[in-house]
Each structure stands twice: as C-alpha cells, then as structure tokens.
Design a protein around this motif. Structure first.
Motif, mmCIF file in Angstrom:
data_model
loop_
_atom_site.group_PDB
_atom_site.id
_atom_site.type_symbol
_atom_site.label_atom_id
_atom_site.label_comp_id
_atom_site.label_asym_id
_atom_site.label_seq_id
_atom_site.Cartn_x
_atom_site.Cartn_y
_atom_site.Cartn_z
ATOM 1 N N GLN A 131 3.334 3.990 8.542
ATOM 2 C CA GLN A 131 2.521 3.267 7.557
ATOM 3 C C GLN A 131 1.046 3.665 7.601
ATOM 4 O O GLN A 131 0.305 3.389 6.657
ATOM 5 C CB GLN A 131 2.633 1.747 7.776
ATOM 6 C CG GLN A 131 3.997 1.176 7.500
ATOM 7 C CD GLN A 131 4.314 1.125 6.013
ATOM 8 O OE1 GLN A 131 3.453 1.321 5.157
ATOM 9 N NE2 GLN A 131 5.565 0.869 5.692
ATOM 10 N N SER B 75 0.811 -1.223 0.000
ATOM 11 C CA SER B 75 0.000 0.000 0.000
ATOM 12 C C SER B 75 0.843 1.271 0.000
ATOM 13 O O SER B 75 0.457 2.267 -0.618
ATOM 14 C CB SER B 75 -0.967 0.003 1.195
ATOM 15 O OG SER B 75 -0.270 -0.145 2.419
ATOM 16 N N SER B 76 1.993 1.263 0.641
ATOM 17 C CA SER B 76 2.837 2.461 0.632
ATOM 18 C C SER B 76 3.295 2.806 -0.781
ATOM 19 O O SER B 76 3.535 3.971 -1.097
ATOM 20 C CB SER B 76 4.043 2.286 1.560
ATOM 21 O OG SER B 76 4.759 1.122 1.233
ATOM 22 N N THR C 276 -5.144 4.464 1.011
ATOM 23 C CA THR C 276 -4.914 3.687 -0.208
ATOM 24 C C THR C 276 -6.162 3.536 -1.074
ATOM 25 O O THR C 276 -6.153 3.860 -2.264
ATOM 26 C CB THR C 276 -4.328 2.304 0.119
ATOM 27 O OG1 THR C 276 -3.059 2.490 0.759
ATOM 28 C CG2 THR C 276 -4.154 1.455 -1.116
ATOM 29 N N MET D 70 -0.732 6.415 4.564
ATOM 30 C CA MET D 70 -0.985 5.850 3.230
ATOM 31 C C MET D 70 -1.863 4.615 3.316
ATOM 32 O O MET D 70 -2.717 4.388 2.453
ATOM 33 C CB MET D 70 0.345 5.524 2.525
ATOM 34 C CG MET D 70 0.176 5.241 1.038
ATOM 35 S SD MET D 70 -0.453 6.684 0.139
ATOM 36 C CE MET D 70 -1.717 5.924 -0.843
ATOM 37 N N ARG E 262 -0.587 -2.150 4.453
ATOM 38 C CA ARG E 262 0.081 -1.748 5.698
ATOM 39 C C ARG E 262 -0.752 -0.601 6.249
ATOM 40 O O ARG E 262 -1.608 -0.051 5.560
ATOM 41 C CB ARG E 262 1.514 -1.272 5.427
ATOM 42 C CG ARG E 262 2.483 -2.329 4.986
ATOM 43 C CD ARG E 262 2.862 -3.343 6.074
ATOM 44 N NE ARG E 262 3.301 -2.772 7.340
ATOM 45 C CZ ARG E 262 4.563 -2.493 7.656
ATOM 46 N NH1 ARG E 262 5.522 -2.721 6.786
ATOM 47 N NH2 ARG E 262 4.869 -1.991 8.841
#
Length: 176
Positions: A114, A77-78, A121, A117, A104
């Motif tokens: 984390q 996801s980052s 997401t 984001m 994350r």
C-alpha cells in the motif's frame, strides 16, 4: 491504531453530501467508508452504484452530471492509480468530479504493497489537474469535504478530499 468507534465524521460527510445536493454515489466498497456507505444506502433519495473498478466511477459521474445529477466518487487511495487516465475526461468536458479518498500507505501502515500509491496519491491527483484537500482530524472533515464539493461544482473540475489514516485508523488485519 484503530479509529474511535464513536467518531461521527462519516455522518458529517453524509450531511455535507446532502447539503450539496448529492444524489448519486459511486464506490468500490471500502472499510474506511463503511459507515458513510451505510448512510447513503439507507437514503431513498440517493442512488448508490457499486463499481467493479474506480475509473468506472469517473465516467459514471461525468454522465450523471450531463444528465443533471450531482454525484461523488468514494474510493481508497489504491483506487486512484486506476483512475489516472480517466481523470482527463473531467478536464476535457469541464465536468465536476468530487472524490473522497480514504488513505492507505500512510500513517502506521502495515502492508508494504500500500505504501507506493499511498505516498503518491496526492501528487498523482494534482499532476492530473485535481485540486486536493486533506483531513487528518475529525474536526476538519466536514469543512474540508464541503469545500471539495463546492469547488468541484462551482469550477467544473475534479477535486478530492483525502481522509488520512490518522483519521480513519490504520488497518492491521491482526498484525497489531
């Protein structure tokens, strides 16, 4: 929370990739995708391209599609944050772009960096015109990934499956 080592959902994702004719896999290495990555690397019919950053995968897969090759982007996801601007490429050229994203900043996350984001997401992807599905239980993975792949290739647009931390397990790095 650690994932069940015997869980076979990564194998079901691999089966969905094969059933949908995926022969190119673009990725930034990620522990959440490790079993799937190993399966793809062991498959002589798949080309696995390790990226330095996730947005490279958007361009790579758009080019692969133009060359007659079906591919998928695997990322955490980052990495979605790195792709925001590049996602317009898929829209402009009406190019399928299936993505499988390990989450994350989600369920039981220990790393505060984390969280932003991870929480954004789905919203970010949808704001960029991506259709998003989510799987949080092993029994939902195969059907959800298959639906994402079919949607992307049938409608010529970006589509993503988010694999939640309830499914993949929250990383702890010894912070249990």
């Amino acid at each position: 929370m650690r994932p069940d080592a015997g869980a076979d959902w990564p194998d079901r994702i691999y089966d969905a990739l094969k059933a949908n004719g995926i022969t190119q896999v673009a990725l930034v290495p990620d522990a959440g995708h490790s079993r799937l990555i190993k399966r793809c690397l062991a498959d002589n019919e798949m080309t696995v391209v390790t990226l330095t950053t996730e947005e490279e995968g958007v361009a790579l897969l758009c080019g692969a599609w133009l060359g007659g090759v079906k591919g998928v982007l695997l990322m955490q996801s980052s990495g979605v944050g790195n792709c925001i601007n590049m996602l317009s490429l898929s829209h402009i050229h009406r190019t399928p772009l299936p993505m499988i994203v390990t989450m994350r900043g989600d369920f039981a996350e220990f790393n505060p960096a984390q969280i932003p984001m991870g929480q954004a997401t789905q919203t970010v992807l949808e704001a960029m015109g991506t259709i998003v599905h989510r799987a949080d239980r092993p029994e939902d993975v195969a059907e959800t990934v298959d639906a994402t792949l079919r949607l992307a290739f049938n409608t010529f647009r970006p589509a993503a499956t988010l694999l939640g931390q309830r499914l993949i397990g929250a990383k702890t790095f010894g912070k249990d």
